[in-house]
Scaffold this motif. Structure first.
Motif, PDB file in Angstrom:
ATOM      1  N   GLY A 191       5.262  -2.406  11.765  1.00  0.00           N
ATOM      2  CA  GLY A 191       5.041  -2.472  10.324  1.00  0.00           C
ATOM      3  C   GLY A 191       5.403  -3.806   9.709  1.00  0.00           C
ATOM      4  O   GLY A 191       5.142  -4.047   8.533  1.00  0.00           O
ATOM      5  N   THR A 244       6.135   2.344  14.621  1.00  0.00           N
ATOM      6  CA  THR A 244       4.804   2.558  14.066  1.00  0.00           C
ATOM      7  C   THR A 244       4.680   1.772  12.765  1.00  0.00           C
ATOM      8  O   THR A 244       5.640   1.172  12.296  1.00  0.00           O
ATOM      9  N   THR A 245       3.496   1.819  12.175  1.00  0.00           N
ATOM     10  CA  THR A 245       3.273   1.069  10.938  1.00  0.00           C
ATOM     11  C   THR A 245       4.233   1.493   9.840  1.00  0.00           C
ATOM     12  O   THR A 245       4.713   0.655   9.066  1.00  0.00           O
ATOM     13  N   ASN A 246       4.549   2.795   9.781  1.00  0.00           N
ATOM     14  CA  ASN A 246       5.355   3.288   8.661  1.00  0.00           C
ATOM     15  C   ASN A 246       6.778   3.706   9.024  1.00  0.00           C
ATOM     16  O   ASN A 246       7.612   3.863   8.134  1.00  0.00           O
ATOM     17  N   ARG A 247       7.070   3.866  10.324  1.00  0.00           N
ATOM     18  CA  ARG A 247       8.424   4.332  10.666  1.00  0.00           C
ATOM     19  C   ARG A 247       8.917   3.644  11.948  1.00  0.00           C
ATOM     20  O   ARG A 247       8.277   3.726  13.001  1.00  0.00           O
ATOM     21  N   THR A 248      10.057   2.959  11.789  1.00  0.00           N
ATOM     22  CA  THR A 248      10.709   2.326  12.931  1.00  0.00           C
ATOM     23  C   THR A 248      12.206   2.594  12.834  1.00  0.00           C
ATOM     24  O   THR A 248      12.779   2.569  11.741  1.00  0.00           O
ATOM     25  N   VAL A 260       4.985  -0.467   1.391  1.00  0.00           N
ATOM     26  CA  VAL A 260       4.571   0.746   2.089  1.00  0.00           C
ATOM     27  C   VAL A 260       5.416   1.889   1.551  1.00  0.00           C
ATOM     28  O   VAL A 260       6.653   1.842   1.620  1.00  0.00           O
ATOM     29  N   GLU A 261       4.757   2.889   0.986  1.00  0.00           N
ATOM     30  CA  GLU A 261       5.484   3.992   0.358  1.00  0.00           C
ATOM     31  C   GLU A 261       5.143   5.314   1.038  1.00  0.00           C
ATOM     32  O   GLU A 261       4.167   5.429   1.769  1.00  0.00           O
ATOM     33  N   THR A 273       8.113   6.941   5.245  1.00  0.00           N
ATOM     34  CA  THR A 273       8.483   5.666   5.863  1.00  0.00           C
ATOM     35  C   THR A 273       9.948   5.668   6.281  1.00  0.00           C
ATOM     36  O   THR A 273      10.763   6.445   5.774  1.00  0.00           O
ATOM     37  N   HIS A 274      10.247   4.781   7.217  1.00  0.00           N
ATOM     38  CA  HIS A 274      11.648   4.549   7.580  1.00  0.00           C
ATOM     39  C   HIS A 274      11.767   3.153   8.166  1.00  0.00           C
ATOM     40  O   HIS A 274      10.990   2.757   9.038  1.00  0.00           O
TER      41      HIS A 274
END
Length: 463
Positions: A178, A205-209, A235-236, A239-240
């Motif tokens: 991400g 991933t794009t939204n959660r790492t 990014v909303e 997510t993490h």
């Protein structure tokens, strides 16, 4: 009847006739005769082409005006002064952060005199051009040392190149998927890493790492962990992103440095101004990042530069890499950076640094200026609106403002263009088929220029 091509050609003045006109003769006195002659010949060439296309010749006055205009564009002072009435505080196309008078004077003084740029006055021997900035960056951020280069993109390139060249067996740099982003001007993190000699290892991933994703990717070939702040988008939702401190814990466990590219780079708590919290350089340093990278001309409010603060051993490694000389900055920019950092050390950023003056100005004060514009010009009405921070900083964040909203009789695009053609160009924004002028980003001594530009555009609009 329209002129025949033959008569149109005969009506054209000679080059000498154009050069002898008062306006062009002034150019000849101020610039070289050959340069002005080339302009005159080019303008005459365009006139002949116009005759060939439509049998019409421009007037002599029009040709003289074109010569003068082209000379001004080509040889006049550049970049040209504009008034930023868009309400975008860090307007990339308008040069981002304007410098304070103190900072501008420091740069000017440095340019016009000899200095101790690389000279130790105590020993009388060669000194370091980076020593003073390193001390100021350390005092401002809490880091052990620092270095300045010509922009943040080159800072990232230099840092990665230095870190991966320290041990040929370690070239892998871990980045969250991400955060493998592209920002303004086509700056892509994967491309920069490739140019530096680093091998990109994407995780998450794009939204959660998660922090565990970084730990799982560490191998004997790992040179560093890179955290990239996505400065121009948000990014909303689901997510993490792990805390920097957690990433540092993983890095220290495996003796892997964490490099934190903050992008904007802020030294103050933006929540004070009704904005979301922008990551601060001091927090990155205290959380244990080996190196923290940020821009000089965004929320720092200084000149274009890339600033790197961190542990002395890593700063030394970066400063000794061959690329450091290729991306080093000149004495004027170093002076401007130094003066900007001193404003923070004095806790005088709201008084001395223009972007923080703009951001901290009350809406009532802004509304009073907009009302003054309305009264002086008799145009539009004052309305509440929002100002943007811009410049890849605090994406999507706005603060309340008041604007002078003008509904011109003619085209809004034409009215905005007339504002830009006034003696001092005024750049406004267009919303809902109206021209909006926001005082938040207009210097206090530019009110007269705005008023005159509005009058000029209104006069053109009424014709």
């Amino acid at each position: 009847m329209p002129d025949t091509p033959e008569s149109a050609y005969r009506s054209l003045p000679s080059v000498d006739a154009l050069l002898q006109s008062d306006e062009v003769a002034d150019l000849v006195r101020n610039f070289s005769h050959d340069s002005v002659t080339m302009l005159a010949r080019d303008v005459l060439g365009k006139a002949r082409a116009k005759i060939k296309d439509d049998n019409e010749s421009p007037s002599v006055d029009a040709m003289i005006s074109e010569i003068v205009d082209r000379a001004d564009r080509a040889w006049g002072a550049w970049p040209k002064q504009v008034v930023n009435a868009t309400g975008v505080v860090l307007h990339t196309n308008l040069g981002r952060a304007p410098l304070s008078s103190v900072v501008a004077k420091a740069a000017s003084d440095s340019a016009s005199i000899y200095s101790d740029l690389e000279f130790d006055l105590d020993s009388g021997k060669r000194g370091s051009r980076n020593a003073h900035i390193s001390n100021l960056l350390a005092q401002s951020s809490g880091a052990e040392a620092g270095i300045a280069v010509n922009n943040n993109a080159s800072g990232v390139l230099l840092t990665l190149a230095a870190v991966v060249s320290a041990d040929p067996a370690k070239t892998e740099v871990i980045v969250s998927r991400g955060e493998a982003v592209e920002i303004g001007g086509g700056f892509r993190v994967p491309d920069v890493m490739r140019q530096s000699g680093a091998t990109l290892v994407e995780i998450g991933t794009t939204n959660r790492t998660y922090a565990k994703d970084y730990e799982a990717a560490i191998t004997p070939r790992t040179a560093a962990i890179l955290k990239v702040h996505p400065s121009n988008f948000v990014v909303e939702g689901f997510t993490h992103v792990p805390e920097l401190a957690d990433m540092v814990t993983v890095g220290k466990k495996h003796n892997v440095p964490v490099i934190n590219d903050l992008g904007s780079g802020c030294l103050v708590d933006t929540r004070k101004y009704g904005l979301d919290q922008e990551p601060q350089v001091q927090d990155s340093v205290s959380d244990g990042a080996a190196l923290t990278l940020f821009s000089g001309d965004k929320l720092l409010g200084g000149p274009q530069a890339g600033l790197i603060a961190g542990e002395k051993a890593w700063i030394d490694l970066v400063s000794k890499h061959p690329l450091a000389r290729a991306v080093r900055i000149d004495k004027m920019t170093l002076s401007a950076i130094a003066a900007t950092l001193v404003s923070y050390l004095k806790d005088a950023h709201e008084e001395e640094i223009p972007i923080w003056k703009f951001i901290s100005t009350s809406e009532s004060a802004i509304a009073s200026r907009a009302e003054k514009w309305r009264v002086e010009t008799g145009a539009g009405q004052v309305e509440r609106a929002r100002s943007a921070i811009g410049g890849g900083s605090l994406p999507g964040q706005t603060i309340p403002t008041s604007v002078l909203a003008i509904q011109p009789a003619g085209s809004v695009d034409s009215f905005a263009a007339c504002l830009r053609k006034s003696p001092i160009a005024v750049v406004a924004r267009i919303e809902n088929d109206r021209v909006l002028l926001d005082p938040r980003t207009v210097m206090n001594d530019q009110d007269h220029a705005v008023i005159e530009a509005i009058k000029f555009a209104m006069d053109q609009d009424s014709r």
